[in-house]
Design an enzyme around this catalytic site. Structure first.
Site, short mmCIF file in Angstrom:
data_model
loop_
_atom_site.label_atom_id
_atom_site.label_comp_id
_atom_site.label_asym_id
_atom_site.label_seq_id
_atom_site.Cartn_x
_atom_site.Cartn_y
_atom_site.Cartn_z
N GLU A 19 70.48 34.60 70.08
CA GLU A 19 71.48 34.26 69.07
C GLU A 19 72.36 33.13 69.63
OE1 GLU A 19 73.53 37.56 66.95
OE2 GLU A 19 72.47 38.81 68.41
N ARG B 262 65.91 46.11 80.45
CA ARG B 262 66.92 45.09 80.68
C ARG B 262 67.23 44.97 82.17
NH1 ARG B 262 72.10 45.21 76.78
NH2 ARG B 262 72.64 43.66 78.34
N LYS C 283 79.44 39.27 75.35
CA LYS C 283 80.11 38.05 74.87
C LYS C 283 81.57 38.35 74.52
CE LYS C 283 75.71 36.44 73.09
NZ LYS C 283 74.74 36.91 72.12
#
Length: 776
Positions: free
Chosen positions: A271, A486, A496
């Site tokens: 994104e 991950r 973020k």
């Protein structure tokens, strides 16, 4: 329930196993159907325990239940009698999802009707024994009998393994006779030859060879190549567990293969609403690396469906970081490239009865126990009209959504496909006021781009069923989603939202502050991209989620910089030293090797005058036990200069602080005794700023309330950055470019920061020379 338990125990299951089976409705139903089919063939009492065991094994492993009757019939008719035959049968139906099944091919593959006589077994085992006879006689019962069994079974694929083992045992006994006392003694293991320190280091270190990162003898490309990950082969999507086969699946796969030519296609779909972090480095290596290792291609696709949070700087930074890690996208695409096509597919989804317009508010849809939508059964024609009104801006934000009629793996019902947002899009401007969600967009963009392997992290596993469902509901090519673990790091945050909070509160300067673990921050700090790729290789390409310590990443950085960062000398806390027996007019050049261990890599020149500067910590006025550097009674050598200095006078300021030393020097070959230490120094240096970094957070898990009750902002390390504004560095670095890296001898590895100017260089400490066991 009692009847079912009786039925299951009658075919050989224990009572406990029968009750456990009943807890699984799907398994219970399948087993009842299989027993019913067997009873059709053999009568109500004709299912014995051996057959029952085979039926249970079949239904518990069968993925495509439409083959249940077919397989149960073969078991009931004693055509499939062994576990080996059943495994072959299950594999065959998995690889042949379309009707009709070729009966003759199936029975041939499964060994139906094949009879292995005792004579055949005896002959096959005898051939194997004779092949290994010499070693058998030499090693006797110490010989690996598993080799004999393996070769015998390979020659007699459908024979009973127990009968083969008995025959092997009989023939070995006949050849060797009974075991003796010597045979029963334990075999001593041969001692391994000791590996030299240099050999051990060579094996342990990771280096780049022909662009491939070596990790403990296995490169990242080798880890990702071929069958290493057990991924499906191109065009064989249907062999993947959970993949749904429709009547059009094989035709769609055929067209897909015509377009791709059988080439592997992956994509990296970030994104564009923030900067990539260390976890993304694994994703980049996984997606681009898997394609590269298998001669495939990888797309860089921006998932730009949320215009409120997307900015041009993020698009640019993402592309830069992919390139910095050494990968070139086959093509750069955007989800927004497909907005019209995605809308047309949504209209089709409504027409097919798989989606509807809903008026539940956003807060009502949160969580996994949201109330069912009262509009779920709205007529298709009505949803089409309302969806068109959503598109033309006749509803307010949040007043209507388009939802898909499906249940996700985590139990969440009817995920949203489209929502209303009156925000101009970075690329399409005001053309759209409805935007697709990730759950709707991702699999369809994968389908449009003919992606073969849609690789994503484990948290998306709950969306795998919706991924398959949507492609199949629209009757379009369906790629396969594969999940991997991950990569997480301790002592940091990568969210973020939390990084923005750190920036807004002034804890860090921006996304590229060297104390963060964003990729831009690591680059600014001086981490080489190959070291980050090495780290990903060391972590491995397994699907397990891993949390690593920062010092493991720093070790990879040291490994690379030790071989690539030229040496220079810098003094962070200068102490002036005047050489009294050397003329002020005399200046000589000292040749310093860029890499002392390999002088073939060149050298640089530094001036040597009667005034030099050393580290304050390299002098002590009072001698202490174990201290090997300069004192009034202990001379030291100057690195590379070939001189030994001896203190003559200590000069102090009004506060009693040592500000200068007067020393005499002599050529090291003329010194009375060899100095105990050689220290670094600078002469006619450049003044520079040096920034020393430590961990930004005090605790391993700053986001864990049990570790940090006050929240991550309360866990900031007050000593995470120390700025030294009057450090001195030798002039060999004068021509350095931003991000050039050096090893400042005895001090650590440093990189030139973008804040540098023509008047003043700024260096970031990348890592220390060695891991500090006393680090916070």
């Amino acid at each position: 329930m009692a009847d079912a338990v009786t039925l299951f125990t009658a075919i050989g299951l224990s009572e406990q196993k029968a009750k456990e089976t009943l807890k699984n409705e799907a398994l219970t139903s399948a087993l009842k159907d299989a027993i019913a089919q067997a009873q059709v063939v053999n009568g109500a009492t004709g299912v014995d325990k051996a057959m029952g065991t085979m039926l249970y094994s079949m239904v518990s492993r069968l993925k495509d239940t439409k083959r249940l009757t077919f397989l149960a019939d073969h078991i009931a008719r004693h055509k499939i009698c062994t576990e080996l035959q059943l495994a072959a049968a299950l594999e065959f139906v998995k690889n042949h999802p379309q009707d009709p099944i070729n009966q003759a091919e199936f029975e041939n593959v499964c060994g139906v009707g094949v009879v292995i006589t005792p004579e055949q077994i005896e002959e096959a085992v005898e051939v194997v024994i004779n092949k290994h006879k010499e070693l058998l006689l030499k090693e006797r019962y110490r010989y690996n009998m598993g080799l004999l069994m393996g070769e015998s079974r390979a020659a007699l694929k459908w024979a009973d393994g127990k009968i083969i083992k008995n025959e092997v045992d009989v023939q070995v006994l006949h050849l060797l006779g009974a075991k003796t006392e010597a045979d029963l003694e334990k075999k001593t293991k041969p001692q391994k030859a000791k590996t030299s320190e240099s050999e051990a280091k060579a094996k342990k270190e990771e280096v780049a060879v022909n662009g491939e990162v070596q990790s403990e003898g296995k490169s990242l490309m080798e880890q990702l190549r071929g069958e290493a990950l057990k991924f499906h082969k191109t065009g064989e999507n249907y062999k993947t567990e959970g993949y749904v086969v429709t009547p059009n699946t094989m035709d769609l796969l055929k067209k897909h293969m015509e377009i791709t030519g059988g080439q592997i296609r992956t994509r990296f779909p970030p994104e564009p609403n923030g900067i990539l972090h260390i976890g993304h480095a694994k994703a980049i290596n996984f997606n681009f690396g898997y394609a590269k290792a298998n001669d495939g291609i990888c797309f860089l696709r921006y998932d730009d469906t949320n215009p409120e949070k997307e900015e041009e700087k993020y698009f640019t930074a993402i592309k830069d970081m992919v390139g910095w890690l050494g990968y070139e996208p086959y093509q750069i695409t955007h989800a927004s490239d497909n907005f019209q096509r995605l809308y047309d597919l949504a209209v089709d989804l409504v027409r097919r009865g798989h989606a509807y317009v809903c008026h539940q508010r956003g807060e009502e849809l949160k969580g996994h126990n949201a109330p069912p939508s009262p509009w779920r059964e709205r007529p298709m024609e009505e949803s089409l009209v309302l969806f068109q009104r959503m598109k033309t801006g006749l509803f307010a934000e949040g007043e209507a959504t388009l939802r898909m009629k499906m249940v996700m793996e985590d139990g969440k019902m009817d995920p949203v496909a489209y929502r209303i947002k009156y925000t101009p899009h970075h690329r399409t401007g005001d053309a759209w006021c409805i935007y697709p969600t990730y759950d709707y967009t991702h699999c369809l963009c994968d389908s449009i781009e003919n992606i073969t392997h849609s690789l994503c992290t484990k948290e998306f596993q709950a969306r795998r069923s919706s991924y398959f469902w949507l492609c199949n509901a629209l009757d379009v090519y369906c790629p396969v989603q594969w999940e991997y673990g991950r990569l997480n790091l301790t002592y940091t945050v990568v969210s973020k939202r939390k990084i923005i909070k750190l920036v807004e509160t002034g804890v860090v300067r921006d996304w590229d502050d060297p104390r963060l673990f964003t990729l831009t921050a690591l680059r600014r700090r001086g981490f080489p991209s190959v070291a980050i790729n090495n780290f990903c290789a060391r972590v491995g390409v397994t699907v397990a989620q891993v949390t690593m310590e920062p010092h493991l990443l720093e070790a990879c950085v040291r490994d690379v910089l030790n071989d690539t960062a030229p040496r220079a000398m810098a003094v962070l806390e200068p102490l002036k030293v005047t050489i009294t027996n050397r003329s002020a007019d005399l200046k000589s050049d000292v040749q310093v090797p860029n890499f002392p261990a390999d002088e073939a890599k060149g050298s640089h020149v530094v001036p040597f005058t009667n005034i030099v500067f050393i580290e304050q910590s390299d002098f002590r006025e009072v001698m202490e036990k174990g201290y090997k550097r300069l004192t009034p009674d202990q001379p030291v050598g100057l690195r590379h200069a070939g001189y030994v200095i001896t203190v003559q006078k200590v000069i102090k300021d009004a506060q009693g602080k040592v500000v200068e030393l007067e020393v005499s020097c002599c050529v090291s070959t003329e010194a009375k005794e060899k100095p105990k230490a050689f220290i670094h120094w600078v002469s006619q240096p450049l003044k520079c700023e040096v920034r020393l970094y430590e961990r930004l957070f005090l605790h391993k898990n700053p986001e864990d309330p049990s570790e940090v009750p006050g929240g991550f902002l309360s866990d900031i390390n007050p000593h995470s950055m120390e700025v030294i504004d009057s450090a001195l560095v030798d002039r060999s670095v004068a021509g350095a470019k931003v991000l050039d890296r050096f090893q400042f001898e005895r001090m650590g590895y440093f990189s030139l920061d973008p804040d540098s100017t023509a008047d003043k260089l700024v260096f970031n400490r990348t890592v220390t020379l060695k891991e500090d066991p006393g680090k916070i």
